[in-house]
Design a protein around this motif. Structure first.
Motif, PDB file in Angstrom:
ATOM      1  N   GLY A  88       0.808  -1.219   0.000  1.00  0.00           N
ATOM      2  CA  GLY A  88       0.000   0.000   0.000  1.00  0.00           C
ATOM      3  C   GLY A  88       0.838   1.264   0.000  1.00  0.00           C
ATOM      4  N   ASP A  89       0.200   2.342  -0.437  1.00  0.00           N
ATOM      5  CA  ASP A  89       0.877   3.637  -0.532  1.00  0.00           C
ATOM      6  C   ASP A  89       1.269   4.196   0.830  1.00  0.00           C
ATOM      7  N   ALA A  90       0.474   3.914   1.845  1.00  0.00           N
ATOM      8  CA  ALA A  90       0.737   4.495   3.163  1.00  0.00           C
ATOM      9  C   ALA A  90       2.117   4.085   3.688  1.00  0.00           C
ATOM     10  N   ALA A  91       2.508   2.846   3.453  1.00  0.00           N
ATOM     11  CA  ALA A  91       3.808   2.361   3.944  1.00  0.00           C
ATOM     12  C   ALA A  91       4.952   3.123   3.281  1.00  0.00           C
ATOM     13  N   VAL A  92       4.892   3.280   1.971  1.00  0.00           N
ATOM     14  CA  VAL A  92       5.957   3.975   1.253  1.00  0.00           C
ATOM     15  C   VAL A  92       5.943   5.470   1.587  1.00  0.00           C
ATOM     16  N   ASN A  93       4.760   6.033   1.751  1.00  0.00           N
ATOM     17  CA  ASN A  93       4.672   7.452   2.105  1.00  0.00           C
ATOM     18  C   ASN A  93       5.249   7.719   3.494  1.00  0.00           C
TER      19      ASN A  93
END
Length: 135
Positions: A71-76
């Protein structure tokens, strides 16, 4: 230049960004295929001489890689923690004087890669810093 790399490695230890990637922070190439990870390298190095002082301007790229499936949240989160760690960081190294890190730009790339777990897709965020010093 090795002194600079050693100081960056020390800066990462026990940081939020380091913990976000499970300690997978590498210089030049990853020695572990797992995601997420950060790989950093020197892009360019140029002389930055002013009057009698010798110096350098180094463009260094920090690449964040994360599986799309996470998911995007982890990379963000990794991105935000990297920026918190390095933005406007100043260190003094003997023989180099004060070294300044200045954020330059960020590029987000989606890569279509088949991962070991059979999923596909890797988010790649490239974060560039200008590192300047004058000895």
């Amino acid at each position: 230049m090795q002194t600079l790399i050693d100081n960056i490695n020390t800066k990462f230890l026990d940081s939020a960004a380091y913990n976000d990637v499970g300690g997978r922070v590498f210089y030049r190439k990853a020695t572990n295929p797992d995601y997420p990870r950060i790989v950093y390298s020197i892009i360019t190095a140029n002389p930055d001489n002013v009057f009698q002082r010798k110096g350098e301007s180094v463009l260094m790229q920090f690449d964040i890689f994360g599986a799309d499936s996470a998911g995007d949240a982890a990379v963000n989160t990794i991105y935000a923690d990297l920026r918190t760690l390095l933005d406007d960081w100043q260190i003094t190294i003997a023989g180099y004087g004060t070294i300044q890190f200045t954020w330059q730009n960020t590029v987000t790339i989606s890569e279509d890669i088949i991962l070991d777990d059979g999923s596909s897709g890797v988010v790649h965020i490239a974060v560039d810093y200008e590192i300047t010093y004058q000895a």
